[in-house]
Motif scaffolding. Sequence first.
Motif, short mmCIF file in Angstrom:
data_model
loop_
_atom_site.label_atom_id
_atom_site.label_comp_id
_atom_site.label_asym_id
_atom_site.label_seq_id
_atom_site.Cartn_x
_atom_site.Cartn_y
_atom_site.Cartn_z
N UNK A 63 0.65 -1.02 -0.06
CA UNK A 63 0.13 -0.10 0.04
C UNK A 63 0.99 1.42 -0.21
N UNK A 64 2.18 1.15 0.38
CA UNK A 64 2.92 2.11 0.68
C UNK A 64 3.64 2.46 -0.69
N UNK A 65 3.59 3.47 -1.50
CA UNK A 65 4.22 3.79 -2.77
C UNK A 65 5.66 3.82 -2.51
N UNK A 66 6.11 4.66 -1.44
CA UNK A 66 7.52 4.93 -1.28
C UNK A 66 8.31 3.74 -1.10
N UNK A 67 7.69 2.85 -0.23
CA UNK A 67 8.29 1.50 0.22
C UNK A 67 8.47 0.70 -1.15
N UNK A 68 7.30 0.70 -2.08
CA UNK A 68 7.47 -0.04 -3.22
C UNK A 68 8.60 0.34 -4.20
N UNK A 69 8.75 1.75 -4.22
CA UNK A 69 9.82 2.28 -5.03
C UNK A 69 11.25 1.80 -4.50
N UNK A 70 11.49 1.94 -3.21
CA UNK A 70 12.66 1.47 -2.48
C UNK A 70 12.88 -0.06 -2.84
#
Length: 153
Positions: A63-70
Motif C-alpha cells: 500500500x505504501x508507494x514509497x516503500x514499493x519504490x525503495x
Amino acid sequence: EIHAEVQLKNYGKFLEEYTSQLKRTEDALDDSVGDVWDFSLDPIALKLLPYEQSSLLELIKTENKVLNKVITVYAALCCEIKKLKYEAETKFYNGLLFYGEGATDSSMVEGDCQIQMGRFVSFLQELSCFVTRCYEVVVNVVHQLAVLYTSDK
C-alpha cells in the motif's frame, strides 16, 4: 532409593524401545529412498526448482508507494549483481586463471608470446568494461544505502 531405581529402569526400557523404533523407521525410510534413487548408479539427476512466472514488480506491491519504490530499486540492484556474478564466473574466471598455461618458455618460438598477448587484448578490453560496470553498480548500491540510512528522511 528403590523408587529412583525403578524409575531409572523404566526410563532405560523406554530409551531402548524408542531407539529400536527409530532404527526401524530409519531403515524403512532408507529402503524406500534407495528404491527411488540411487546416487551412485543413476546417471541422470533431475533438479526440480519452482519457476516463478510473476515479474518482480508484481511481487513488490504494498500500500505504501514509497516503500514499493525503495524495494524495487534494491531488487533491481540485487538482480544486476547476480547477473554480474554469473558473467564473471562464466566469461572471465577461466580466461584469467588459464592465461599462459600449457606452454613453457623453452617450447615457444620467438614471437609466440606477442601473438598470445595480442589475442588476449580483446579479452582484457571486455574485462575492463566489466570492471567499470561492477564499479558503477557498487557505487550505486552504496549511494542507495546511504540515502536509506540518513536519519533526516
